[in-house]
Write a protein that holds these residues in place. Structure first.
Motif, PDB file in Angstrom:
ATOM      1  N   TRP A   1       5.970   3.230   0.454  1.00 41.27           N
ATOM      2  CA  TRP A   1       5.287   2.014   0.242  1.00 41.27           C
ATOM      3  C   TRP A   1       5.324   1.241   1.577  1.00 41.27           C
ATOM      4  O   TRP A   1       6.289   1.016   2.049  1.00 41.27           O
ATOM      5  CB  TRP A   1       5.704   1.242  -0.980  1.00 41.27           C
ATOM      6  CG  TRP A   1       5.439   1.928  -2.254  1.00 41.27           C
ATOM      7  CD1 TRP A   1       6.303   2.430  -3.118  1.00 41.27           C
ATOM      8  CD2 TRP A   1       4.360   1.528  -2.948  1.00 41.27           C
ATOM      9  NE1 TRP A   1       5.817   2.850  -4.306  1.00 41.27           N
ATOM     10  CE2 TRP A   1       4.560   2.370  -4.239  1.00 41.27           C
ATOM     11  CE3 TRP A   1       3.193   0.948  -2.780  1.00 41.27           C
ATOM     12  CZ2 TRP A   1       3.556   2.116  -5.211  1.00 41.27           C
ATOM     13  CZ3 TRP A   1       2.100   0.931  -3.705  1.00 41.27           C
ATOM     14  CH2 TRP A   1       2.273   1.669  -4.896  1.00 41.27           C
ATOM     15  N   GLN A   2       4.229   0.651   2.001  1.00 45.69           N
ATOM     16  CA  GLN A   2       4.069  -0.051   3.067  1.00 45.69           C
ATOM     17  C   GLN A   2       3.920  -1.572   2.638  1.00 45.69           C
ATOM     18  O   GLN A   2       2.760  -1.973   2.117  1.00 45.69           O
ATOM     19  CB  GLN A   2       3.166   0.176   3.892  1.00 45.69           C
ATOM     20  CG  GLN A   2       2.949  -0.600   5.409  1.00 45.69           C
ATOM     21  CD  GLN A   2       1.657  -0.570   5.966  1.00 45.69           C
ATOM     22  OE1 GLN A   2       0.631  -0.919   5.500  1.00 45.69           O
ATOM     23  NE2 GLN A   2       1.649  -0.001   7.130  1.00 45.69           N
TER      24      GLN A   2
ATOM     25  N   ARG B   1       0.948  -1.035   0.071  1.00 45.90           N
ATOM     26  CA  ARG B   1      -0.080   0.180  -0.070  1.00 45.90           C
ATOM     27  C   ARG B   1       1.033   1.266  -0.050  1.00 45.90           C
ATOM     28  O   ARG B   1       1.855   1.276   0.788  1.00 45.90           O
ATOM     29  CB  ARG B   1      -0.947   0.059   1.362  1.00 45.90           C
ATOM     30  CG  ARG B   1      -1.838   1.163   1.326  1.00 45.90           C
ATOM     31  CD  ARG B   1      -2.727   1.080   2.505  1.00 45.90           C
ATOM     32  NE  ARG B   1      -3.544   2.271   2.758  1.00 45.90           N
ATOM     33  CZ  ARG B   1      -4.345   2.392   3.728  1.00 45.90           C
ATOM     34  NH1 ARG B   1      -4.395   1.879   4.697  1.00 45.90           N
ATOM     35  NH2 ARG B   1      -5.055   3.701   3.586  1.00 45.90           N
ATOM     36  N   LEU B   2       0.556   2.108  -0.698  1.00 49.76           N
ATOM     37  CA  LEU B   2       1.294   3.561  -0.734  1.00 49.76           C
ATOM     38  C   LEU B   2       0.690   4.492   0.062  1.00 49.76           C
ATOM     39  O   LEU B   2      -0.641   4.601   0.172  1.00 49.76           O
ATOM     40  CB  LEU B   2       1.108   4.152  -2.433  1.00 49.76           C
ATOM     41  CG  LEU B   2       1.897   5.410  -2.552  1.00 49.76           C
ATOM     42  CD1 LEU B   2       3.358   5.334  -2.303  1.00 49.76           C
ATOM     43  CD2 LEU B   2       1.389   5.916  -3.863  1.00 49.76           C
ATOM     44  N   PHE B   3       1.490   5.206   0.791  1.00 49.02           N
ATOM     45  CA  PHE B   3       0.718   6.204   1.592  1.00 49.02           C
ATOM     46  C   PHE B   3       1.725   7.569   1.420  1.00 49.02           C
ATOM     47  O   PHE B   3       2.655   7.795   1.051  1.00 49.02           O
ATOM     48  CB  PHE B   3       1.284   5.768   3.201  1.00 49.02           C
ATOM     49  CG  PHE B   3       0.402   4.972   3.803  1.00 49.02           C
ATOM     50  CD1 PHE B   3      -0.437   5.157   4.351  1.00 49.02           C
ATOM     51  CD2 PHE B   3       0.978   3.535   3.675  1.00 49.02           C
ATOM     52  CE1 PHE B   3      -1.412   4.199   5.223  1.00 49.02           C
ATOM     53  CE2 PHE B   3       0.343   2.401   4.418  1.00 49.02           C
ATOM     54  CZ  PHE B   3      -1.150   2.651   4.892  1.00 49.02           C
TER      55      PHE B   3
ATOM     56  N   PRO C   1       1.550   5.984   8.418  1.00 43.65           N
ATOM     57  CA  PRO C   1       1.131   5.266   9.423  1.00 43.65           C
ATOM     58  C   PRO C   1       1.800   5.719  10.666  1.00 43.65           C
ATOM     59  O   PRO C   1       3.188   6.288  10.711  1.00 43.65           O
ATOM     60  CB  PRO C   1       1.428   3.599   9.181  1.00 43.65           C
ATOM     61  CG  PRO C   1       1.326   3.683   7.798  1.00 43.65           C
ATOM     62  CD  PRO C   1       1.918   4.843   7.357  1.00 43.65           C
ATOM     63  N   PHE C   2       1.322   5.267  11.959  1.00 40.18           N
ATOM     64  CA  PHE C   2       1.877   5.938  13.047  1.00 40.18           C
ATOM     65  C   PHE C   2       3.136   5.470  13.422  1.00 40.18           C
ATOM     66  O   PHE C   2       3.912   5.616  14.118  1.00 40.18           O
ATOM     67  CB  PHE C   2       0.881   5.505  14.141  1.00 40.18           C
ATOM     68  CG  PHE C   2       1.332   6.379  15.588  1.00 40.18           C
ATOM     69  CD1 PHE C   2       1.361   7.557  15.754  1.00 40.18           C
ATOM     70  CD2 PHE C   2       1.719   5.393  16.813  1.00 40.18           C
ATOM     71  CE1 PHE C   2       1.649   8.096  16.901  1.00 40.18           C
ATOM     72  CE2 PHE C   2       2.211   5.878  17.773  1.00 40.18           C
ATOM     73  CZ  PHE C   2       2.189   7.503  17.917  1.00 40.18           C
TER      74      PHE C   2
ATOM     75  N   VAL D   1      12.028  -0.796   9.100  1.00 38.95           N
ATOM     76  CA  VAL D   1      11.176  -2.192   9.387  1.00 38.95           C
ATOM     77  C   VAL D   1      10.851  -2.167  10.401  1.00 38.95           C
ATOM     78  O   VAL D   1      11.338  -1.880  11.726  1.00 38.95           O
ATOM     79  CB  VAL D   1      12.289  -3.268   9.112  1.00 38.95           C
ATOM     80  CG1 VAL D   1      11.657  -4.637   9.182  1.00 38.95           C
ATOM     81  CG2 VAL D   1      13.100  -3.109   7.768  1.00 38.95           C
ATOM     82  N   ARG D   2       9.300  -2.609  10.742  1.00 40.85           N
ATOM     83  CA  ARG D   2       8.381  -2.554  12.084  1.00 40.85           C
ATOM     84  C   ARG D   2       8.125  -3.722  12.114  1.00 40.85           C
ATOM     85  O   ARG D   2       7.413  -4.201  11.314  1.00 40.85           O
ATOM     86  CB  ARG D   2       7.332  -1.346  12.025  1.00 40.85           C
ATOM     87  CG  ARG D   2       7.845   0.069  11.482  1.00 40.85           C
ATOM     88  CD  ARG D   2       8.817   0.416  12.592  1.00 40.85           C
ATOM     89  NE  ARG D   2       9.196   1.877  12.336  1.00 40.85           N
ATOM     90  CZ  ARG D   2      10.438   2.537  12.629  1.00 40.85           C
ATOM     91  NH1 ARG D   2      11.365   1.699  12.623  1.00 40.85           N
ATOM     92  NH2 ARG D   2      10.551   3.967  12.638  1.00 40.85           N
TER      93      ARG D   2
END
Length: 230
Positions: free
Chosen positions: A149-150, A131-133, A139-140, A171-172
């Protein structure tokens, strides 16, 4: 059958435990109070830096950083076996350029984000979503103003790849997000999780220090032995 005297036993355990952890707790409270007493920017000396007007990056004879391009910085890296310059303009926009030809490189798409993840991340082939943000809607768990890009992997891993840089920016993992949540509670700032020096935190750290100090003092209080009634 007589009931076991659990409360006196627990009280004795508490006394011995106090001797073991009392000093470390006091040390943590004192050092914690010291560390939150000043904003982190003041600790780092950021407030001493003078605000000077930024000058554009100009490399004489270079097509990548000429005087009319208004470049703030240039970073040279290798991507896909070719030298690439990541250029940041004075207005904050970012673009990539092939250093050999000078040709601009387009922003990466979803397929490229998948490929980068597969190449550079363990288990990167187990993609669940891409998904592109936009820069103002990230995102938080990313918290940086840049289009990314996520790429979500199996196991709740979020890989963030810069749309304009083509680089893995963060990287989360689920553990990271849990750690981040605990950090927010630790500094009493669950919303931004960045303010390490605010009145509530300082006040509670001071009260905790006083409480720990009194607890250590009370450990030295001599108690009169109880005499059992005949």
């Amino acid at each position: 059958m007589a009931r076991k005297p659990w409360m006196p036993r627990i009280a004795r355990w508490h006394i011995w435990l106090g001797w073991v952890v009392g000093i470390p707790i006091l040390m943590w409270m004192v050092t914690g109070l010291f560390m939150v007493a000043r904003p982190i920017e003041e600790v780092r000396g950021t407030h001493l830096r003078k605000e000077l007007p930024e000058e554009p990056l100009v490399l004489p004879g270079s097509q990548l950083a000429s005087a009319d391009m208004e470049m703030k910085e240039m970073r040279a890296i290798m991507q896909d076996g070719r030298p690439v310059a990541i250029l940041t303009a004075m207005d904050g926009t970012v673009m990539r350029v092939d250093m050999a030809s000078g040709a601009p490189i387009p922003a990466i798409d979803a397929a490229a984000a998948r490929r980068i993840t597969e190449q550079r991340i363990e288990g990167g082939e187990r993609v669940e979503s891409v998904r592109l943000f936009a820069a103002d809607e990230v995102p938080f768990d990313f918290r940086r103003e840049m289009p990314v890009w996520q790429v979500t992997l199996d196991g709740g891993v979020h890989v963030y790849i810069g749309r304009d840089t083509g680089e893995i920016e963060a990287v989360r993992t689920r553990w990271w997000r849990a750690f981040d949540f605990m950090w927010g509670l630790h500094i009493l700032d669950p919303q931004t999780r960045e303010d390490t020096s605010h009145p509530l935190l300082i006040a509670l750290a001071a009260l905790g220090t006083i409480g720990a100090l009194l607890g250590c003092v009370l450990m030295f209080r001599r108690r009169k032995a109880k005499v059992a009634a005949p």
